[in-house]
Design a protein around this motif. Structure first.
Motif, PDB file in Angstrom:
ATOM      1  N   SER A  50       0.842  -1.182   0.000  1.00 24.56           N
ATOM      2  CA  SER A  50       0.000   0.000   0.000  1.00 24.56           C
ATOM      3  C   SER A  50       0.884   1.241   0.000  1.00 24.56           C
ATOM      4  CB  SER A  50      -0.874  -0.028   1.262  1.00 24.56           C
ATOM      5  OG  SER A  50      -1.522   1.208   1.422  1.00 24.56           O
ATOM      6  N   SER A  51       0.467   2.251  -0.721  1.00 19.09           N
ATOM      7  CA  SER A  51       1.239   3.495  -0.682  1.00 19.09           C
ATOM      8  C   SER A  51       1.239   4.074   0.733  1.00 19.09           C
ATOM      9  CB  SER A  51       0.695   4.512  -1.685  1.00 19.09           C
ATOM     10  OG  SER A  51      -0.611   4.933  -1.338  1.00 19.09           O
ATOM     11  N   TYR A  52       0.258   3.702   1.533  1.00 20.98           N
ATOM     12  CA  TYR A  52       0.230   4.147   2.922  1.00 20.98           C
ATOM     13  C   TYR A  52       1.469   3.667   3.675  1.00 20.98           C
ATOM     14  CZ  TYR A  52      -1.262   4.840   7.727  1.00 20.98           C
ATOM     15  OH  TYR A  52      -1.322   5.226   9.043  1.00 20.98           O
ATOM     16  N   SER A  53       1.947   2.480   3.353  1.00 20.65           N
ATOM     17  CA  SER A  53       3.100   1.929   4.064  1.00 20.65           C
ATOM     18  C   SER A  53       4.403   2.654   3.719  1.00 20.65           C
ATOM     19  CB  SER A  53       3.246   0.433   3.809  1.00 20.65           C
ATOM     20  OG  SER A  53       3.538   0.189   2.455  1.00 20.65           O
ATOM     21  N   ILE A  54       4.390   3.444   2.673  1.00 23.53           N
ATOM     22  CA  ILE A  54       5.568   4.248   2.322  1.00 23.53           C
ATOM     23  C   ILE A  54       5.227   5.742   2.344  1.00 23.53           C
ATOM     24  CG2 ILE A  54       6.812   2.447   1.042  1.00 23.53           C
ATOM     25  CD1 ILE A  54       5.618   3.621  -1.537  1.00 23.53           C
ATOM     26  N   SER A  55       4.189   6.094   3.092  1.00 23.00           N
ATOM     27  CA  SER A  55       3.722   7.481   3.114  1.00 23.00           C
ATOM     28  C   SER A  55       4.783   8.444   3.638  1.00 23.00           C
ATOM     29  CB  SER A  55       2.434   7.609   3.916  1.00 23.00           C
ATOM     30  OG  SER A  55       2.630   7.211   5.256  1.00 23.00           O
ATOM     31  N   ARG A  56       5.609   8.005   4.581  1.00 25.03           N
ATOM     32  CA  ARG A  56       6.682   8.890   5.086  1.00 25.03           C
ATOM     33  C   ARG A  56       7.656   9.243   3.968  1.00 25.03           C
ATOM     34  NH1 ARG A  56       8.440   6.439  10.944  1.00 25.03           N
ATOM     35  NH2 ARG A  56       6.422   6.775  11.954  1.00 25.03           N
ATOM     36  N   GLY A  99       9.474  13.313   0.109  1.00 20.81           N
ATOM     37  CA  GLY A  99       9.957  13.579  -1.239  1.00 20.81           C
ATOM     38  C   GLY A  99      11.025  12.613  -1.694  1.00 20.81           C
ATOM     39  N   ASP A 100      11.169  11.484  -0.985  1.00 19.46           N
ATOM     40  CA  ASP A 100      12.145  10.482  -1.420  1.00 19.46           C
ATOM     41  C   ASP A 100      11.804   9.973  -2.810  1.00 19.46           C
ATOM     42  OD1 ASP A 100      13.391  10.794   1.022  1.00 19.46           O
ATOM     43  OD2 ASP A 100      12.488   8.997   1.904  1.00 19.46           O
ATOM     44  N   PHE A 101      10.521   9.894  -3.112  1.00 17.97           N
ATOM     45  CA  PHE A 101      10.038   9.633  -4.458  1.00 17.97           C
ATOM     46  C   PHE A 101       8.583  10.050  -4.547  1.00 17.97           C
ATOM     47  CE2 PHE A 101       8.401   5.914  -2.481  1.00 17.97           C
ATOM     48  CZ  PHE A 101       9.435   5.111  -2.036  1.00 17.97           C
ATOM     49  N   ASP A 102       8.116  10.238  -5.780  1.00 21.77           N
ATOM     50  CA  ASP A 102       6.711  10.558  -5.991  1.00 21.77           C
ATOM     51  C   ASP A 102       5.967   9.250  -6.270  1.00 21.77           C
ATOM     52  OD1 ASP A 102       7.468   9.910  -8.584  1.00 21.77           O
ATOM     53  OD2 ASP A 102       7.154  11.919  -9.378  1.00 21.77           O
ATOM     54  N   LEU A 103       4.689   9.309  -6.555  1.00 25.23           N
ATOM     55  CA  LEU A 103       3.919   8.085  -6.753  1.00 25.23           C
ATOM     56  C   LEU A 103       4.423   7.254  -7.935  1.00 25.23           C
ATOM     57  CD1 LEU A 103       1.704   6.357  -5.558  1.00 25.23           C
ATOM     58  CD2 LEU A 103       0.052   7.643  -6.926  1.00 25.23           C
ATOM     59  N   PRO A 104       4.727   7.852  -9.089  1.00 26.58           N
ATOM     60  CA  PRO A 104       5.316   7.028 -10.155  1.00 26.58           C
ATOM     61  C   PRO A 104       6.644   6.388  -9.721  1.00 26.58           C
ATOM     62  CG  PRO A 104       4.458   9.047 -11.077  1.00 26.58           C
ATOM     63  CD  PRO A 104       4.398   9.196  -9.579  1.00 26.58           C
ATOM     64  N   PRO A 130      -4.485   7.868  -0.955  1.00 29.90           N
ATOM     65  CA  PRO A 130      -4.139   9.278  -0.846  1.00 29.90           C
ATOM     66  C   PRO A 130      -4.232   9.769   0.602  1.00 29.90           C
ATOM     67  CG  PRO A 130      -6.302   9.015  -1.846  1.00 29.90           C
ATOM     68  CD  PRO A 130      -5.751   7.641  -1.599  1.00 29.90           C
ATOM     69  N   PRO A 131      -3.506  10.820   0.949  1.00 31.74           N
ATOM     70  CA  PRO A 131      -2.654  11.603   0.056  1.00 31.74           C
ATOM     71  C   PRO A 131      -1.330  10.899  -0.201  1.00 31.74           C
ATOM     72  CG  PRO A 131      -2.535  12.514   2.259  1.00 31.74           C
ATOM     73  CD  PRO A 131      -3.531  11.384   2.308  1.00 31.74           C
ATOM     74  N   CYS A 132      -0.745  11.180  -1.326  1.00 35.61           N
ATOM     75  CA  CYS A 132       0.504  10.536  -1.734  1.00 35.61           C
ATOM     76  C   CYS A 132       1.610  11.582  -1.769  1.00 35.61           C
ATOM     77  CB  CYS A 132       0.335   9.865  -3.085  1.00 35.61           C
ATOM     78  SG  CYS A 132      -0.841   8.502  -3.052  1.00 35.61           S
ATOM     79  N   GLY A 133       1.920  12.112  -0.596  1.00 36.35           N
ATOM     80  CA  GLY A 133       2.915  13.165  -0.524  1.00 36.35           C
ATOM     81  C   GLY A 133       2.419  14.395  -1.240  1.00 36.35           C
ATOM     82  N   THR A 134       3.267  14.999  -2.033  1.00 39.12           N
ATOM     83  CA  THR A 134       2.881  16.207  -2.766  1.00 39.12           C
ATOM     84  C   THR A 134       2.340  15.883  -4.161  1.00 39.12           C
ATOM     85  OG1 THR A 134       5.124  16.484  -3.614  1.00 39.12           O
ATOM     86  CG2 THR A 134       4.589  17.614  -1.546  1.00 39.12           C
ATOM     87  N   PHE A 135       2.239  14.592  -4.494  1.00 35.70           N
ATOM     88  CA  PHE A 135       1.765  14.189  -5.819  1.00 35.70           C
ATOM     89  C   PHE A 135       0.250  14.353  -5.867  1.00 35.70           C
ATOM     90  CE2 PHE A 135       0.680  11.296  -9.263  1.00 35.70           C
ATOM     91  CZ  PHE A 135       1.643  11.629 -10.198  1.00 35.70           C
ATOM     92  N   ASP A 136      -0.234  15.246  -6.700  1.00 39.57           N
ATOM     93  CA  ASP A 136      -1.651  15.612  -6.764  1.00 39.57           C
ATOM     94  C   ASP A 136      -2.420  14.672  -7.687  1.00 39.57           C
ATOM     95  OD1 ASP A 136      -4.127  16.798  -6.824  1.00 39.57           O
ATOM     96  OD2 ASP A 136      -3.410  18.747  -7.524  1.00 39.57           O
TER      97      ASP A 136
END
Length: 106
Positions: free
Chosen positions: A6-12, A17-22, A40-46
């Protein structure tokens, strides 16, 4: 069964900004994953921008990563401005927000 996360598990890492969703999709593929649950939210990736949604779909396709779900939280009962039951206006706003998330998921 597919192994993924899950992207939640890498939300930090996404927020930092270690990486964006892609980039997260590519990271999952590079590390043997087969799917990603988007939360979501996926960092600053809108994810409200159509071009970003298309980039996520393209990256997942190129990497062979299934986008297994799009998961959000929602509350139609409690948590209103007074801390108790939602008012009719607050409930309507939450319904509208969730409808927008369904559009994003679609």
């Amino acid at each position: 069964m597919k192994i993924g996360l899950s992207s939640y598990s890498i939300s930090r890492a996404l927020r930092a900004g270690d990486f964006d969703l892609p980039g997260a999709i590519r990271w999952v593929a590079e590390n043997g994953g087969e799917h990603l649950e988007v939360v979501p939210p996926c960092g600053t990736f809108d994810l409200k921008k159509d071009e970003n949604i298309e980039l996520v779909k393209k990256t997942a396709s190129e990497c062979g990563i299934a986008l297994s779900s799009y998961t959000i939280s929602a509350n139609f009962i409690t948590g209103g401005s007074d801390g108790h039951d939602l008012s009719d206006e607050e409930r309507a706003a939450e319904v509208a927000r969730v409808k927008g998330e369904v559009d994003t998921a679609a």
